[in-house]
Design a protein around this motif. Sequence first.
Motif, mmCIF file in Angstrom:
data_model
loop_
_atom_site.group_PDB
_atom_site.id
_atom_site.type_symbol
_atom_site.label_atom_id
_atom_site.label_comp_id
_atom_site.label_asym_id
_atom_site.label_seq_id
_atom_site.Cartn_x
_atom_site.Cartn_y
_atom_site.Cartn_z
ATOM 1 N N ASP A 66 -127.679 -29.527 -43.318
ATOM 2 C CA ASP A 66 -128.570 -29.197 -42.206
ATOM 3 C C ASP A 66 -127.861 -28.093 -41.439
ATOM 4 O O ASP A 66 -127.033 -28.361 -40.560
ATOM 5 N N LEU A 67 -128.137 -26.847 -41.812
ATOM 6 C CA LEU A 67 -127.410 -25.723 -41.227
ATOM 7 C C LEU A 67 -127.728 -25.539 -39.753
ATOM 8 O O LEU A 67 -126.905 -25.014 -39.005
ATOM 9 N N ASP A 68 -128.905 -25.998 -39.311
ATOM 10 C CA ASP A 68 -129.236 -25.927 -37.882
ATOM 11 C C ASP A 68 -128.373 -26.892 -37.081
ATOM 12 O O ASP A 68 -127.884 -26.565 -36.002
ATOM 13 N N ASP A 69 -128.187 -28.096 -37.629
ATOM 14 C CA ASP A 69 -127.391 -29.129 -36.962
ATOM 15 C C ASP A 69 -125.900 -28.961 -37.254
ATOM 16 O O ASP A 69 -125.071 -29.652 -36.680
ATOM 17 N N LYS A 70 -125.575 -28.080 -38.199
ATOM 18 C CA LYS A 70 -124.186 -27.804 -38.597
ATOM 19 C C LYS A 70 -123.495 -29.027 -39.194
ATOM 20 O O LYS A 70 -122.309 -29.258 -38.996
ATOM 21 N N THR A 71 -124.266 -29.834 -39.922
ATOM 22 C CA THR A 71 -123.712 -30.996 -40.616
ATOM 23 C C THR A 71 -124.186 -30.975 -42.072
ATOM 24 O O THR A 71 -125.162 -30.294 -42.402
ATOM 25 N N ALA A 72 -123.506 -31.723 -42.904
ATOM 26 C CA ALA A 72 -123.932 -31.847 -44.296
ATOM 27 C C ALA A 72 -123.506 -33.209 -44.824
ATOM 28 O O ALA A 72 -122.483 -33.767 -44.418
ATOM 29 N N LEU A 73 -124.316 -33.738 -45.731
ATOM 30 C CA LEU A 73 -124.063 -35.025 -46.358
ATOM 31 C C LEU A 73 -123.657 -34.787 -47.809
ATOM 32 O O LEU A 73 -124.416 -34.201 -48.585
ATOM 33 N N LEU A 105 -119.850 -25.257 -40.518
ATOM 34 C CA LEU A 105 -120.326 -26.612 -40.276
ATOM 35 C C LEU A 105 -119.351 -27.334 -39.352
ATOM 36 O O LEU A 105 -118.151 -27.057 -39.338
ATOM 37 N N ASN A 106 -119.879 -28.286 -38.596
ATOM 38 C CA ASN A 106 -119.060 -29.094 -37.701
ATOM 39 C C ASN A 106 -118.657 -30.425 -38.318
ATOM 40 O O ASN A 106 -117.693 -31.046 -37.885
ATOM 41 N N LYS A 107 -119.440 -30.867 -39.325
ATOM 42 C CA LYS A 107 -119.164 -32.193 -39.875
ATOM 43 C C LYS A 107 -119.651 -32.306 -41.310
ATOM 44 O O LYS A 107 -120.736 -31.846 -41.644
ATOM 45 N N LEU A 108 -118.824 -32.945 -42.155
ATOM 46 C CA LEU A 108 -119.222 -33.382 -43.491
ATOM 47 C C LEU A 108 -119.220 -34.901 -43.473
ATOM 48 O O LEU A 108 -118.254 -35.517 -43.006
ATOM 49 N N GLU A 109 -120.293 -35.508 -43.953
ATOM 50 C CA GLU A 109 -120.412 -36.965 -44.014
ATOM 51 C C GLU A 109 -120.593 -37.374 -45.473
ATOM 52 O O GLU A 109 -121.049 -36.586 -46.292
ATOM 53 N N LEU A 110 -120.273 -38.616 -45.777
ATOM 54 C CA LEU A 110 -120.515 -39.150 -47.114
ATOM 55 C C LEU A 110 -120.536 -40.663 -47.068
ATOM 56 O O LEU A 110 -120.060 -41.281 -46.117
ATOM 57 N N HIS A 111 -121.113 -41.240 -48.105
ATOM 58 C CA HIS A 111 -121.091 -42.684 -48.318
ATOM 59 C C HIS A 111 -120.230 -42.904 -49.551
ATOM 60 O O HIS A 111 -120.690 -42.716 -50.671
ATOM 61 N N ALA A 112 -118.975 -43.277 -49.340
ATOM 62 C CA ALA A 112 -118.023 -43.416 -50.441
ATOM 63 C C ALA A 112 -118.102 -44.800 -51.055
ATOM 64 O O ALA A 112 -118.135 -45.805 -50.336
ATOM 65 N N GLN A 113 -118.137 -44.840 -52.383
ATOM 66 C CA GLN A 113 -117.937 -46.123 -53.044
ATOM 67 C C GLN A 113 -116.527 -46.575 -52.658
ATOM 68 O O GLN A 113 -115.612 -45.748 -52.542
ATOM 69 N N LEU A 114 -116.346 -47.872 -52.441
ATOM 70 C CA LEU A 114 -115.047 -48.349 -51.977
ATOM 71 C C LEU A 114 -113.916 -47.929 -52.914
ATOM 72 O O LEU A 114 -112.811 -47.636 -52.466
ATOM 73 N N SER A 115 -114.214 -47.855 -54.204
ATOM 74 C CA SER A 115 -113.182 -47.461 -55.168
ATOM 75 C C SER A 115 -112.741 -46.004 -54.986
ATOM 76 O O SER A 115 -111.670 -45.627 -55.452
ATOM 77 N N ALA A 116 -113.539 -45.190 -54.301
ATOM 78 C CA ALA A 116 -113.215 -43.775 -54.107
ATOM 79 C C ALA A 116 -112.762 -43.463 -52.681
ATOM 80 O O ALA A 116 -112.444 -42.319 -52.365
ATOM 81 N N LYS A 117 -112.688 -44.485 -51.840
ATOM 82 C CA LYS A 117 -112.338 -44.282 -50.433
ATOM 83 C C LYS A 117 -111.004 -43.556 -50.269
ATOM 84 O O LYS A 117 -110.876 -42.641 -49.454
ATOM 85 N N GLY A 118 -110.011 -43.915 -51.053
ATOM 86 C CA GLY A 118 -108.688 -43.304 -50.960
ATOM 87 C C GLY A 118 -108.703 -41.815 -51.266
ATOM 88 O O GLY A 118 -107.983 -41.030 -50.639
ATOM 89 N N LEU A 119 -109.517 -41.420 -52.226
ATOM 90 C CA LEU A 119 -109.639 -40.008 -52.582
ATOM 91 C C LEU A 119 -110.103 -39.192 -51.374
ATOM 92 O O LEU A 119 -109.515 -38.156 -51.043
ATOM 93 N N TYR A 120 -111.124 -39.676 -50.705
ATOM 94 C CA TYR A 120 -111.654 -38.945 -49.560
ATOM 95 C C TYR A 120 -110.690 -38.991 -48.374
ATOM 96 O O TYR A 120 -110.548 -38.006 -47.648
ATOM 97 N N SER A 121 -110.010 -40.107 -48.179
ATOM 98 C CA SER A 121 -109.021 -40.214 -47.102
ATOM 99 C C SER A 121 -107.925 -39.164 -47.274
ATOM 100 O O SER A 121 -107.479 -38.553 -46.298
#
Length: 149
Positions: A66-73, A105-121
């Motif tokens: 959402d380039l207007d809101d400066k966020t992305a999922l 962008l101001n923010k990147l969001e995601l819904h991480a599978q618990l098994s991949a949480k460490g990768l994103y951290s």
Amino acid sequence: MEIRVTRDTMSDIYFDALRIRNQVFVKEQGVPYELEVGNALEEASSVHFVLYDDGLAKGTVRLLADLDDKTALIQRMAILKEARGHGYATLLINRLIEFAKENRLNKLELHAQLSAKGLYSKHGFNEVGQIFEEAGIQHIQMERTDFGN
């Protein structure tokens, strides 16, 4: 190795992304195809990234911005089973962060599978909220707001 980017849902890049997602999510994880593909509007509104090594598609991720809101999922991160452990996910995440910087962008969001949480951290994403179930798999919402803009 290269990462190709498209918004064209009739392109070979997009079809490579769908093939990988079908293999990983539908066949491997048992996610119903209708849930995996989502709706056509989201597919057409997303930016699709596909990582190629020696000309072969190995991994993909899509970004619903959402380039207007400066966020992305960040959605549908998938690496083919035989290609895991080679750092492809890290390369894709780094490309997403680069995209966030390029588009201010101001923010990147995601819904991480618990098994991949460490990768994103490892890449600066922080947990937000409680564990929830999506497509029969436990997830946690994560976000990153620091891109050095």
